[in-house]
Write a protein that holds these residues in place. Sequence first.
Motif, PDB file in Angstrom:
ATOM      1  N   GLY A   1     -28.683  -5.949  -8.867  1.00 42.93           N
ATOM      2  CA  GLY A   1     -27.849  -5.160  -9.764  1.00 42.93           C
ATOM      3  C   GLY A   1     -27.644  -5.878 -11.072  1.00 42.93           C
ATOM      4  O   GLY A   1     -27.859  -7.086 -11.171  1.00 42.93           O
ATOM      5  N   GLU A   2     -27.211  -5.119 -12.064  1.00 44.29           N
ATOM      6  CA  GLU A   2     -26.915  -5.712 -13.369  1.00 44.29           C
ATOM      7  C   GLU A   2     -25.704  -6.623 -13.259  1.00 44.29           C
ATOM      8  O   GLU A   2     -24.912  -6.517 -12.319  1.00 44.29           O
ATOM      9  CB  GLU A   2     -26.557  -4.596 -14.364  1.00 44.29           C
ATOM     10  N   SER A   3     -25.537  -7.431 -14.278  1.00 46.59           N
ATOM     11  CA  SER A   3     -24.357  -8.269 -14.362  1.00 46.59           C
ATOM     12  C   SER A   3     -23.096  -7.389 -14.349  1.00 46.59           C
ATOM     13  O   SER A   3     -23.056  -6.358 -15.003  1.00 46.59           O
ATOM     14  CB  SER A   3     -24.456  -9.065 -15.666  1.00 46.59           C
ATOM     15  N   GLY A   4     -22.124  -7.773 -13.550  1.00 42.18           N
ATOM     16  CA  GLY A   4     -20.880  -7.010 -13.480  1.00 42.18           C
ATOM     17  C   GLY A   4     -20.886  -5.887 -12.460  1.00 42.18           C
ATOM     18  O   GLY A   4     -19.899  -5.172 -12.297  1.00 42.18           O
ATOM     19  N   SER A   5     -21.998  -5.735 -11.711  1.00 43.32           N
ATOM     20  CA  SER A   5     -22.064  -4.628 -10.761  1.00 43.32           C
ATOM     21  C   SER A   5     -21.341  -4.933  -9.438  1.00 43.32           C
ATOM     22  O   SER A   5     -21.230  -4.060  -8.591  1.00 43.32           O
ATOM     23  CB  SER A   5     -23.524  -4.239 -10.500  1.00 43.32           C
ATOM     24  N   GLY A   6     -20.889  -6.180  -9.271  1.00 45.26           N
ATOM     25  CA  GLY A   6     -20.101  -6.496  -8.076  1.00 45.26           C
ATOM     26  C   GLY A   6     -20.809  -7.362  -7.055  1.00 45.26           C
ATOM     27  O   GLY A   6     -20.287  -7.574  -5.953  1.00 45.26           O
ATOM     28  N   LYS A   7     -21.964  -7.894  -7.402  1.00 45.70           N
ATOM     29  CA  LYS A   7     -22.770  -8.662  -6.439  1.00 45.70           C
ATOM     30  C   LYS A   7     -22.041  -9.911  -5.943  1.00 45.70           C
ATOM     31  O   LYS A   7     -21.967 -10.162  -4.744  1.00 45.70           O
ATOM     32  CB  LYS A   7     -24.117  -9.071  -7.071  1.00 45.70           C
ATOM     33  N   SER A   8     -21.522 -10.703  -6.890  1.00 48.31           N
ATOM     34  CA  SER A   8     -20.847 -11.939  -6.480  1.00 48.31           C
ATOM     35  C   SER A   8     -19.588 -11.643  -5.674  1.00 48.31           C
ATOM     36  O   SER A   8     -19.251 -12.378  -4.749  1.00 48.31           O
ATOM     37  CB  SER A   8     -20.463 -12.785  -7.699  1.00 48.31           C
ATOM     38  N   THR A   9     -18.929 -10.552  -6.014  1.00 46.91           N
ATOM     39  CA  THR A   9     -17.741 -10.176  -5.243  1.00 46.91           C
ATOM     40  C   THR A   9     -18.127  -9.853  -3.806  1.00 46.91           C
ATOM     41  O   THR A   9     -17.444 -10.277  -2.869  1.00 46.91           O
ATOM     42  CB  THR A   9     -17.016  -8.990  -5.921  1.00 46.91           C
ATOM     43  N   VAL A  10     -19.237  -9.156  -3.622  1.00 52.46           N
ATOM     44  CA  VAL A  10     -19.714  -8.878  -2.258  1.00 52.46           C
ATOM     45  C   VAL A  10     -19.943 -10.198  -1.517  1.00 52.46           C
ATOM     46  O   VAL A  10     -19.503 -10.370  -0.376  1.00 52.46           O
ATOM     47  CB  VAL A  10     -21.016  -8.033  -2.270  1.00 52.46           C
TER      48      VAL A  10
ATOM     49  N   LEU B   1     -14.143 -15.798   1.153  1.00 52.28           N
ATOM     50  CA  LEU B   1     -13.478 -16.641   0.154  1.00 52.28           C
ATOM     51  C   LEU B   1     -12.342 -15.880  -0.514  1.00 52.28           C
ATOM     52  O   LEU B   1     -11.446 -16.472  -1.095  1.00 52.28           O
ATOM     53  CB  LEU B   1     -14.468 -17.089  -0.933  1.00 52.28           C
ATOM     54  N   GLN B   2     -12.444 -14.565  -0.477  1.00 56.73           N
ATOM     55  CA  GLN B   2     -11.399 -13.719  -1.043  1.00 56.73           C
ATOM     56  C   GLN B   2     -11.039 -12.679  -0.004  1.00 56.73           C
ATOM     57  O   GLN B   2     -11.910 -12.209   0.714  1.00 56.73           O
ATOM     58  CB  GLN B   2     -11.928 -12.963  -2.275  1.00 56.73           C
ATOM     59  N   PRO B   3      -9.761 -12.297   0.057  1.00 60.84           N
ATOM     60  CA  PRO B   3      -9.410 -11.209   0.968  1.00 60.84           C
ATOM     61  C   PRO B   3      -9.956  -9.892   0.429  1.00 60.84           C
ATOM     62  O   PRO B   3     -10.046  -9.712  -0.783  1.00 60.84           O
ATOM     63  CB  PRO B   3      -7.880 -11.218   0.953  1.00 60.84           C
TER      64      PRO B   3
ATOM     65  N   HIS C   1     -12.297  -1.732 -10.078  1.00 68.03           N
ATOM     66  CA  HIS C   1     -12.937  -1.306  -8.824  1.00 68.03           C
ATOM     67  C   HIS C   1     -14.261  -2.050  -8.694  1.00 68.03           C
ATOM     68  O   HIS C   1     -15.324  -1.494  -8.941  1.00 68.03           O
ATOM     69  CB  HIS C   1     -13.152   0.202  -8.828  1.00 68.03           C
ATOM     70  N   ALA C   2     -14.168  -3.332  -8.339  1.00 62.67           N
ATOM     71  CA  ALA C   2     -15.356  -4.196  -8.380  1.00 62.67           C
ATOM     72  C   ALA C   2     -16.352  -3.843  -7.281  1.00 62.67           C
ATOM     73  O   ALA C   2     -17.564  -3.875  -7.506  1.00 62.67           O
ATOM     74  CB  ALA C   2     -14.935  -5.652  -8.269  1.00 62.67           C
ATOM     75  N   VAL C   3     -15.848  -3.536  -6.106  1.00 61.52           N
ATOM     76  CA  VAL C   3     -16.708  -3.196  -4.969  1.00 61.52           C
ATOM     77  C   VAL C   3     -16.061  -2.039  -4.227  1.00 61.52           C
ATOM     78  O   VAL C   3     -14.871  -2.087  -3.915  1.00 61.52           O
ATOM     79  CB  VAL C   3     -16.878  -4.411  -4.013  1.00 61.52           C
TER      80      VAL C   3
ATOM     81  N   HIS D   1     -10.604  -4.297  -4.976  1.00 59.53           N
ATOM     82  CA  HIS D   1     -10.016  -3.867  -6.248  1.00 59.53           C
ATOM     83  C   HIS D   1      -9.169  -5.019  -6.769  1.00 59.53           C
ATOM     84  O   HIS D   1      -8.317  -5.531  -6.051  1.00 59.53           O
ATOM     85  CB  HIS D   1      -9.138  -2.626  -6.045  1.00 59.53           C
ATOM     86  N   PHE D   2      -9.447  -5.438  -7.994  1.00 59.94           N
ATOM     87  CA  PHE D   2      -8.645  -6.495  -8.606  1.00 59.94           C
ATOM     88  C   PHE D   2      -7.575  -5.840  -9.477  1.00 59.94           C
ATOM     89  O   PHE D   2      -7.919  -5.075 -10.380  1.00 59.94           O
ATOM     90  CB  PHE D   2      -9.496  -7.390  -9.510  1.00 59.94           C
ATOM     91  N   PRO D   3      -6.305  -6.135  -9.223  1.00 59.52           N
ATOM     92  CA  PRO D   3      -5.267  -5.554 -10.076  1.00 59.52           C
ATOM     93  C   PRO D   3      -5.412  -6.062 -11.505  1.00 59.52           C
ATOM     94  O   PRO D   3      -5.786  -7.219 -11.704  1.00 59.52           O
ATOM     95  CB  PRO D   3      -3.958  -6.086  -9.478  1.00 59.52           C
TER      96      PRO D   3
END
Length: 356
Positions: free
Chosen positions: A55-64, A71-73, A36-38, A18-20
């Motif tokens: 998934g479509e753009s913005g569905s959270g793939k890159s965040t996964v 790379l990210q907590p 609520h990205a993922v 979740h990104f604030p």
Amino acid sequence: MTAEQTTAVLEAEGLTKHFPVRGAGREVLRRGAAVHAVDDVALSLHRGRVTALVGESGSGKSTVARLLAQLQPRTAGAVRLHGREVTVRGGRKFRAYCRQVQLIFQDPFASLNPVHTVRYHLTRALRVHGHAGRNARDLEDALADLLGRVRLTPAEQYLAKYPHELSGGQRQRVAIARALAAEPEVLLADEPVSMLDVSIRLGVLNLLRDLKEQFSLAVLYITHDIASARYFADDTMVMYAGRMVEGGDSETVTQSPAHPYTRLLIASAPDPERIASAVGTAELAEDDLGEPPSLVTPPEGCRFNPRCPHVMERCRTDVPPRFEVNERQWAACWLYDGSESGTATPTTPASEAGDA
Ligand code: ADP
Ligand code: MG
């Protein structure tokens, strides 16, 4: 699947990010509002197998991908390499993890430094990961070997080149070679061909497939193009608005999609025929799919419920768990809840989903 392939190399469970969000958007934001990205994503990658994440753009793939690469907590969840969880970012174990799990980005131009040559990029990667050998000769051999693996031969022809002197496909091959310099077990490829000319996409995907075979790599192939998933991936998972909605072997998921969203995704691919042919060229027809929901205030229950042609009352309140559709496929959809009045048979036959 062989026994070797059934043990997961990399696994994620309950993966959540979740990104604030602050400040003024168009939405009225609560305190503590977040994108609520993922949410609650589970997946496992296996030796010698390509798993597509579609998934479509913005569905959270890159965040996964970024969460898997650490790379990210993450907000919540676990990531395990060979069953061992890496919890602390930094330190020796973390560096070993980063060596074993390599990420390839969509845009090789952005991931390579324009002021440095191919030789510089690859030498640096070999040194960082301790594979540069003991002398100049070892290094030359290692460089030639790396370029050979990505079919850039003879090596001398490429080593002195700068990124701008290479074609898009060659740049992506250099980026792949740099990832291989770590001798990884897992390759996370985030839309690795979507910025390349259509004519060379297949070549790069075939290269990745050969590398997977040769080095028994576990590959996560991220794409918005479900047609390429069928062509290239052993397994396919479909993501919608931050959640996994369907998964299984690629053939089954793409030919007989179970989740209403996957069906819509396939039906709205401009030319269903191309699913059978090769790697797609077109983007999704956004109009057919409608608008994805806000991830700041995602719909309760199943996130697809506002767009679902089969929506039932419980879909608006309860998040569907994974239901086994058959032994090759699962769907997070209440239509497949076998505990309720027998297994519901979805009303749309798969053939309507552009399945020729
Ligand atoms: P995809 O790769 O499927 O296009 P992303 O993982 O890039 O999706 O993004 C998922 C959602 O998370 C999007 O709504 C995006 O705007 C949001 N997002 C991604 N990174 C950040 C960030 N660093 N800060 C805030 N929101 C982000
Ligand atoms: Mg992305």
